[in-house]
Scaffold this active site. Structure first.
Site, PDB file in Angstrom:
ATOM      1  N   PHE A 277       0.833  -1.187  -0.047  1.00  0.00           N
ATOM      2  CA  PHE A 277      -0.034  -0.013   0.231  1.00  0.00           C
ATOM      3  C   PHE A 277       0.890   1.311  -0.098  1.00  0.00           C
ATOM      4  CE2 PHE A 277      -2.288   3.411   2.124  1.00  0.00           C
ATOM      5  CZ  PHE A 277      -3.372   3.465   1.592  1.00  0.00           C
ATOM      6  N   ASP A 363     -25.782 -21.275 -14.263  1.00  0.00           N
ATOM      7  CA  ASP A 363     -24.386 -21.083 -13.642  1.00  0.00           C
ATOM      8  C   ASP A 363     -23.412 -21.119 -14.626  1.00  0.00           C
ATOM      9  OD1 ASP A 363     -21.925 -21.562 -11.514  1.00  0.00           O
ATOM     10  OD2 ASP A 363     -23.905 -21.155 -10.501  1.00  0.00           O
ATOM     11  N   ASP A 364     -22.107 -21.179 -14.398  1.00  0.00           N
ATOM     12  CA  ASP A 364     -20.943 -20.983 -15.116  1.00  0.00           C
ATOM     13  C   ASP A 364     -20.977 -22.041 -16.594  1.00  0.00           C
ATOM     14  OD1 ASP A 364     -18.613 -20.930 -16.316  1.00  0.00           O
ATOM     15  OD2 ASP A 364     -17.473 -21.607 -14.353  1.00  0.00           O
ATOM     16  N   GLY A 525     -16.018 -17.986  -5.070  1.00  0.00           N
ATOM     17  CA  GLY A 525     -15.787 -19.120  -4.549  1.00  0.00           C
ATOM     18  C   GLY A 525     -16.626 -19.718  -3.431  1.00  0.00           C
ATOM     19  N   ASP A 531     -18.396  -9.690   2.607  1.00  0.00           N
ATOM     20  CA  ASP A 531     -18.246  -8.644   3.861  1.00  0.00           C
ATOM     21  C   ASP A 531     -19.297  -7.631   3.328  1.00  0.00           C
ATOM     22  OD1 ASP A 531     -17.432  -6.776   1.387  1.00  0.00           O
ATOM     23  OD2 ASP A 531     -15.933  -8.365   1.330  1.00  0.00           O
ATOM     24  N   ASP A 545     -19.191 -22.731  -1.040  1.00  0.00           N
ATOM     25  CA  ASP A 545     -19.243 -23.614  -1.666  1.00  0.00           C
ATOM     26  C   ASP A 545     -19.630 -25.003  -1.078  1.00  0.00           C
ATOM     27  OD1 ASP A 545     -19.193 -22.277  -4.078  1.00  0.00           O
ATOM     28  OD2 ASP A 545     -17.014 -22.678  -4.624  1.00  0.00           O
ATOM     29  N   GLU A 611     -39.363 -37.432  -2.976  1.00  0.00           N
ATOM     30  CA  GLU A 611     -38.246 -36.238  -2.721  1.00  0.00           C
ATOM     31  C   GLU A 611     -38.965 -34.860  -3.263  1.00  0.00           C
ATOM     32  OE1 GLU A 611     -33.786 -37.572  -2.570  1.00  0.00           O
ATOM     33  OE2 GLU A 611     -34.762 -38.084  -4.476  1.00  0.00           O
TER      34      GLU A 611
HETATM   35  C1  GLA Z   1     -17.504 -20.816  -7.851  1.00  0.00           C
HETATM   36  C2  GLA Z   1     -18.977 -20.591  -7.313  1.00  0.00           C
HETATM   37  C3  GLA Z   1     -20.089 -21.887  -7.463  1.00  0.00           C
HETATM   38  C4  GLA Z   1     -20.127 -22.120  -8.926  1.00  0.00           C
HETATM   39  C5  GLA Z   1     -18.718 -21.963  -9.657  1.00  0.00           C
HETATM   40  C6  GLA Z   1     -18.765 -22.077 -11.073  1.00  0.00           C
HETATM   41  O1  GLA Z   1     -16.812 -22.036  -7.196  1.00  0.00           O
HETATM   42  O2  GLA Z   1     -18.882 -20.678  -5.847  1.00  0.00           O
HETATM   43  O3  GLA Z   1     -21.233 -21.782  -6.905  1.00  0.00           O
HETATM   44  O4  GLA Z   1     -20.616 -20.731  -9.502  1.00  0.00           O
HETATM   45  O5  GLA Z   1     -17.854 -21.141  -9.293  1.00  0.00           O
HETATM   46  O6  GLA Z   1     -17.617 -22.170 -11.825  1.00  0.00           O
END
Ligand code: GLA
Length: 727
Positions: A277, A363-364, A525, A531, A545, A611
């Protein structure tokens, strides 16, 4: 008035606390933070004796007076206080001595704001601001200390601005946000450490002489240490005793330290980490240190947490979704990972609709060349092999089924195997000519650069405008290394970490303004950037995760010390769990996910009819308890399972007429001892009906006699007890 100034004594009063400082002989002393003490000048507690080797400032004819042993409000560096300091400036002649003197102050109605930084805003609360100006008389460096007083919330905010009023440029090497000095040392340091997939584990240890601290040099607040700490008297429990919290409203590098000195004083400091910094301030330039939320409770840790819950939910989180019920979503990550296409997603949506789920989140893996996590980041172009006909066709299809649609982005990152990187290799953080460090095989884009941000912003807008997208999951899946920006001159490279975070905040401000109807969920992740800074833009953040309900008990327990359930992203996932291999009942998974935003993260097309029936019931239950969970007061009724054989928590409605008590019994035992859980926060004299039983019990009975947990016949069984006051 919450703020008074009489005879140079500044007293900040909240409902249950008082914070005091005194300007004396040019210095700004801290005198007190604790329960209300009326208008007493608390400086009578300060004493001077000659301690030896603690120097005396010029102009004060008292060998017993040294800054080294006084309680100070914002210590500079190099003038005889050898403890941790807040401010270090390097001047053109190489000197580093800063001698801050009180100049003047101002009391203002309302809460100050910090340009470009997240901070508590006034909202419907009463708030006042105190501004105190300190100045180094020789070098014309000025520090404005900001205090925001939220009387009803028992919160005092602090931040500061360092301004170079001199004609020569100076380098800021440290500019912390706050210092909090105590006369005593007999306290515990409570912090929340962790790792990826096990964030915010509460750890409590006695203070000892020397420094105890946490921090992050990872560029983000991190999974490893959360930017929130508590000092508590050693006998403080959930329900009784004194404790002081310090919550950083910042998402980058930070440091929080408690130092016990030779005189048995304690100094708590918090601010941006000073590793790498180095902020250059030319004539007239200023640096703003981010905000810290302080709170004091004399009623234990539970009350301290509830203070933060209210403040963060009401005065940090913003936008349409701060109070609105958020859609119950199903996310396809653990269902398909990268292997999905339009047909698969539509099938998930169809079956999700049948059980009452309200939104599908893709998602991804939907963009560029992204079939695994080695490539494609930065190319925010729909992958039409997976999604033939594009996003619009998919989203329209999902909408026709009757679900909303959400999408994943990782805007701050780039894969080397991407068109973006091939075109702009200098857009990633790295030192030219050096070997670099990859994380998840990706690099971090230089978000301190406006051109980089603008490019990503435009790409994101195009996508968000191309279909009816109502939710964004904003991810960031590695920490920073090789921090160097191609845009900045050598003498400004020490600014990159912070400029990155300022750039990120600028981006988030723009995108959330541009799409006010989109719900943004943060993620790094899981909970690597969980925060209060991010919560200003994202009212909820994927908590971890680790979706294993039993591991989540510990994670969500630690998280609950500062952050309200409305911010805690939590889903029911499949068993055996993908992170731990553990299997627990749907009921347990549901009860645990309900202590958060609640949703699903599994392949519903693989579920049995039985379920699915449970899912349907769970959703109905969540809707029924929604107000109680989101707007109720949160009580922890156990530890995180380290000592206790159950983990329990409770929601109590603001009028105390209704409550939901939740417990997960960890281990089944032969010939088991009885286990009682003690409710909190009920009206002692009121009679509560225990729903689903014949029991009508007084609040006093439930809180003092307790509730007898059922004998379980399997590990990890959950109970959820709904209490309603009898008319
Ligand atoms: C991170 C997120 C997961 C998912 C993956 C996708 O790890 O926390 O929930 O979205 O990326 O790559």
């Amino acid at each position: 008035m919450a703020i008074t100034c009489k005879d140079n004594v500044f007293t900040l009063k909240t409902k249950n606390s008082a914070y005091q400082m005194k300007a004396d002989r040019g210095f700004l002393f801290h005198t007190y933070y604790g329960p209300s003490v009326g208008d007493t000048d608390m400086s009578y507690l300060g004493r001077t004796i000659d301690r030896g080797f603690s120097g005396n400032p010029e102009g004060i004819d008292d060998r017993g007076f040294s800054l080294d042993t006084q309680l100070l409000e914002y210590p500079g560096y190099g003038t005889g206080d050898y403890r941790d300091y807040c401010l270090r400036v390097v001047y053109p002649d190489g000197s580093q001595v800063t001698n801050l003197k009180y100049i003047d102050h101002e009391i203002l109605e309302g809460k100050y704001a910090l340009e470009g930084l997240p901070a508590m805003y006034q909202g419907e609360e009463k708030a006042e601001t105190l501004k105190i100006t300190l100045r180094d008389i020789h070098r014309h460096v000025e520090v404005i200390l900001y205090y925001g007083v939220f009387e009803d919330l028992d919160i005092i905010t602090r931040a500061c601005k360092v301004i170079n009023k001199g004609s020569e440029s100076v380098h800021l090497r440290r500019a912390y946000s706050m210092c909090l000095d105590f006369h005593q040392k007999d306290m515990d340091f409570i912090q929340f450490y962790g790792r990826h997939a096990m964030e915010r584990v509460m750890e409590r240890s006695h203070l000892h002489h020397g420094v105890q601290g946490i921090g992050s040099r990872r560029g983000y607040s991190s999974h490893q240490y959360n930017p929130f700490v508590i000092l508590a008297k050693q006998d403080t429990t959930e329900d009784s005793g004194w404790c002081w919290g310090s919550c950083f409203v910042y998402s980058g590098n930070f440091q929080a330290e408690a130092e016990v000195s030779q005189a048995n004083n304690t100094r708590l400091t918090m601010g941006i980490h000073d590793t790498q910094f180095d902020f250059l301030l030319e004539e007239g330039e200023a640096f703003t240190a981010p905000e810290v939320l302080l709170s004091f409770s004399s009623e234990g840790l539970g009350k301290l947490s509830r203070n933060y819950h209210k403040a963060i939910r009401q005065n940090i989180c913003r936008g349409k979704f701060k109070n609105a019920r958020r859609p119950i979503l199903i996310n396809n990550w653990e269902a398909t990972y990268f292997g999905f296409d339009t047909d698969k997603l539509l099938e998930i949506a169809r079956q999700a609709k049948e059980v009452g789920i309200e939104m599908l989140v893709m998602d991804d893996g939907w963009f560029g060349k992204r079939n695994d996590d080695n490539s494609g980041l930065g190319d925010w172009v729909v992958n039409e092999t997976k999604l033939p006909g594009g996003l619009k066709r998919l989203v329209d299809g999902v909408n026709e089924i009757g679900l909303k649609f959400g999408i994943w982005f990782e805007p701050e990152m780039v894969s080397e195997d991407s068109d973006l990187y091939r075109e702009h290799p200098d857009w990633a953080l790295k030192v030219p000519g050096h070997s670099l460090t990859r994380g998840r095989n990706q690099l971090v884009l230089d978000f301190s650069r406006e051109d980089v941000r603008e490019h990503i912003f435009n790409r994101m807008c195009e996508i968000l405008e191309s279909a009816n997208i109502e939710y964004v999951k904003w991810d960031a899946n590695r920490h920073m290394t090789d921090v160097w920006s191609a845009e900045l001159p050598p003498e400004r490279q020490g600014e990159v970490f912070h400029r990155y975070i300022l750039g990120l905040y600028d981006f988030l401000e723009k995108i959330t303004k541009r799409f006010p109807n989109v719900l943004f969920e943060g993620c790094s992740g899981g909970g690597g950037r969980f925060d209060a800074g991010m919560m200003y833009y994202h009212p909820q953040i994927w908590c971890s995760d680790d979706t294993d309900a039993i591991e989540r008990l510990r994670i969500q327990y630690g998280t609950s010390f500062a952050y309200p359930v409305s911010t805690v992203g939590a889903h029911v996932s499949v068993c055996p769990n993908h992170q731990t291999g553990r299997s627990v009942s749907m009921k347990t998974r549901g009860v645990v996910a309900m202590a958060g935003t609640f949703g699903y993260e599994l392949d519903i097309t693989e579920m049995s009819q039985e379920e699915k029936e449970i899912v349907k019931e769970q959703i109905e239950e969540f809707k029924k308890y929604y107000d109680l969970i989101q707007n109720g007061d949160y009580y922890r009724l156990s530890d995180d399972g380290t000592k206790s054989n159950y983990v329990a928590w409770q929601f109590v409605s603001p009028d105390q007429k209704e409550s939901l008590l939740n417990a997960v019994v960890l281990r089944t035992k032969a010939n088991p001892p009885f286990q009682f859980v003690y409710a909190r926060g009920l009206k002692p004299e009121a009679i509560y009906h225990v729903e689903g039983t014949e029991l009508n019990l007084s609040g006093a009975a439930l809180m003092n006699g307790g509730y007898l947990l059922p004998i379980v016949t399997d590990d990890y069984e959950a109970v959820q007890i709904h209490l309603v006051e009898c008319e």
